[in-house]
Motif scaffolding. Structure first.
Motif, short mmCIF file in Angstrom:
data_model
loop_
_atom_site.label_atom_id
_atom_site.label_comp_id
_atom_site.label_asym_id
_atom_site.label_seq_id
_atom_site.Cartn_x
_atom_site.Cartn_y
_atom_site.Cartn_z
N SER A 271 30.91 52.90 29.22
CA SER A 271 31.99 52.48 30.11
C SER A 271 31.92 51.00 30.40
O SER A 271 30.85 50.47 30.69
CB SER A 271 31.92 53.26 31.43
OG SER A 271 32.95 52.83 32.32
N THR A 272 33.05 50.33 30.31
CA THR A 272 33.17 48.91 30.67
C THR A 272 34.02 48.79 31.93
O THR A 272 35.11 49.36 32.02
CB THR A 272 33.83 48.11 29.53
OG1 THR A 272 32.98 48.13 28.39
CG2 THR A 272 34.08 46.67 29.94
N THR A 273 33.50 48.07 32.90
CA THR A 273 34.22 47.86 34.15
C THR A 273 35.11 46.63 34.03
O THR A 273 34.70 45.60 33.50
CB THR A 273 33.24 47.65 35.32
OG1 THR A 273 32.28 48.71 35.33
CG2 THR A 273 33.99 47.65 36.64
N VAL A 274 36.34 46.76 34.51
CA VAL A 274 37.29 45.65 34.52
C VAL A 274 37.59 45.28 35.96
O VAL A 274 38.19 46.04 36.71
CB VAL A 274 38.60 46.02 33.78
CG1 VAL A 274 39.54 44.83 33.73
CG2 VAL A 274 38.30 46.57 32.39
N TYR A 275 37.13 44.09 36.35
CA TYR A 275 37.33 43.61 37.73
C TYR A 275 38.57 42.74 37.77
O TYR A 275 38.79 41.90 36.90
CB TYR A 275 36.11 42.82 38.19
CG TYR A 275 34.85 43.64 38.26
CD1 TYR A 275 34.59 44.49 39.33
CD2 TYR A 275 33.91 43.58 37.23
CE1 TYR A 275 33.44 45.25 39.38
CE2 TYR A 275 32.74 44.35 37.28
CZ TYR A 275 32.52 45.18 38.36
OH TYR A 275 31.37 45.94 38.40
N SER A 276 39.39 42.93 38.80
CA SER A 276 40.62 42.15 38.98
C SER A 276 40.50 41.23 40.19
O SER A 276 39.87 41.58 41.19
CB SER A 276 41.82 43.08 39.19
OG SER A 276 42.04 43.90 38.06
N TYR A 277 41.14 40.06 40.07
CA TYR A 277 41.08 39.04 41.11
C TYR A 277 42.45 38.41 41.29
O TYR A 277 43.25 38.33 40.36
CB TYR A 277 40.06 37.94 40.76
CG TYR A 277 38.66 38.44 40.52
CD1 TYR A 277 37.73 38.47 41.55
CD2 TYR A 277 38.27 38.90 39.26
CE1 TYR A 277 36.43 38.93 41.34
CE2 TYR A 277 36.98 39.36 39.04
CZ TYR A 277 36.07 39.37 40.08
OH TYR A 277 34.80 39.85 39.86
N GLN A 278 42.69 37.93 42.51
CA GLN A 278 43.85 37.10 42.81
C GLN A 278 43.36 35.85 43.53
O GLN A 278 42.41 35.91 44.32
CB GLN A 278 44.85 37.84 43.69
CG GLN A 278 45.66 38.90 42.96
CD GLN A 278 46.77 38.31 42.10
OE1 GLN A 278 47.22 37.20 42.35
NE2 GLN A 278 47.22 39.06 41.12
N GLN A 279 44.00 34.71 43.27
CA GLN A 279 43.61 33.49 43.95
C GLN A 279 44.26 33.43 45.32
O GLN A 279 45.47 33.62 45.48
CB GLN A 279 44.00 32.26 43.14
CG GLN A 279 43.28 31.00 43.55
CD GLN A 279 43.38 29.91 42.52
OE1 GLN A 279 44.45 29.64 42.00
NE2 GLN A 279 42.26 29.26 42.21
N VAL A 280 43.45 33.19 46.35
CA VAL A 280 43.92 33.17 47.72
C VAL A 280 43.38 31.93 48.42
O VAL A 280 42.42 31.31 47.97
CB VAL A 280 43.48 34.43 48.50
CG1 VAL A 280 44.05 35.68 47.86
CG2 VAL A 280 41.96 34.51 48.57
N THR A 281 44.00 31.57 49.52
CA THR A 281 43.54 30.47 50.37
C THR A 281 43.39 31.00 51.78
O THR A 281 44.37 31.49 52.37
CB THR A 281 44.52 29.29 50.34
OG1 THR A 281 44.67 28.84 49.00
CG2 THR A 281 44.00 28.16 51.21
N ASP A 282 42.19 30.95 52.30
CA ASP A 282 41.95 31.45 53.67
C ASP A 282 42.44 30.46 54.71
O ASP A 282 42.47 29.26 54.46
CB ASP A 282 40.46 31.70 53.86
CG ASP A 282 39.99 32.89 53.03
OD1 ASP A 282 40.82 33.75 52.68
OD2 ASP A 282 38.78 32.94 52.71
#
Length: 282
Positions: A271-282
């Motif tokens: 199994s390969t894990t696929v991590y997702s990200y979004q660019q955010v500004t705090d």
């Protein structure tokens, strides 16, 4: 084709172990937004987003028989540009060339072979096409101070239109060394993100870091320099113990989603894990 192990997703997620990264207020950064799974043999080498938002996965099972017969026994992290799919192939340890296969929207495949230059490694870990579709970036294994740049087959008018030889055009010279890059993708005309499988912590503080490469200008057919920095360590989460392996990375320009792959260790390596990200500004 995307092949998900849906039944494993909840299980692996329940055993997630990872450390967060601290950011200064107001700094844009990538925030993890999701986790998915694909089977390693059918999708663990890389991924690319299509214009409609669906994902193309690549694994060792995706190498066509005719290419295997020719000696191309490894496929890397792909890219998609203008509906064309770009695949990076390499051969055995004795290979003197590497190959990029380009599949058109109509399904026609053309092969472009690059003869290795003196000192060039045979590895062909990934294909990353510049946003204007004119340049193809790739990289070698081990410690490197460069990324290779080729005219993008088919899309760059300087290349033969039915396959053939593909000489290197020039290079991106990096301001600091990188190690074991498994995939890169463009975020903007002048920025790439790259997934490193370096677990030593000697080049960057993070283990298996996601790197950012900022170019001094957009690719234009001339040598260019790139400034490298580590963004964060890619997660290493599994119910199994052992050695993880970083693989492909993709940035979907339409949704802004960044994805990175990590093969799980031990018996969980199917199994390969696929991590997702979004660019955010705090």
């Amino acid at each position: 084709m995307k092949r998900q192990l849906v039944c494993l997703a909840a299980l692996f997620g329940a055993f997630a172990v990872g450390a967060g990264t601290a950011f200064a207020a107001g700094d844009p950064h990538w925030e993890e937004t999701g986790t998915a799974y694909t089977d390693t043999l059918g999708g663990g080498q890389g991924l690319a987003s299509r214009a409609d938002g669906s994902l193309l996965y690549r694994g060792l099972a995706d190498i066509p028989l005719d290419l295997r017969i020719k000696g191309w026994n490894h496929i890397g992290d792909p890219d998609i540009a203008n509906g064309h799919t770009f695949d990076a192939y390499q051969g055995p340890d004795t290979a003197t060339s590497k190959m990029f296969a380009v599949t058109t929207p109509a399904g026609k495949r053309y092969e472009y072979v690059h003869q290795l230059n003196p000192g060039e490694k045979l590895n062909n870990s990934f294909a990353a096409v510049s946003p204007d579709g004119q340049w193809l970036v790739s990289g070698e294994w081990g410690d490197q101070n460069r990324l290779q740049v080729f005219p993008a087959p088919l899309l760059n008018p300087s290349t033969p239109q039915t396959g053939g030889a593909l000489p290197e055009a020039w290079q991106i010279t990096l301001d600091k060394p990188v190690r074991d890059i498994q995939g890169c993708d463009f975020v903007t005309d002048t920025r790439l993100v790259c997934a490193s499988n370096d677990a030593t912590g000697t080049l960057f503080p993070e283990i298996r870091p996601l790197l950012q490469v900022d170019l001094e200008r957009k690719l234009d057919g001339q040598p260019v320099t790139g400034a490298v920095k580590s963004l964060f360590a890619l997660p290493q989460r599994s119910i199994c113990t052992g050695t993880f392996e970083t693989e492909g990375v993709d940035h979907d320009v339409n949704s802004g989603t960044l994805r990175a792959q990590v093969i799980q260790p031990g018996i969980c390596a199917l199994s390969t894990t696929v991590y997702s990200y979004q660019q955010v500004t705090d």
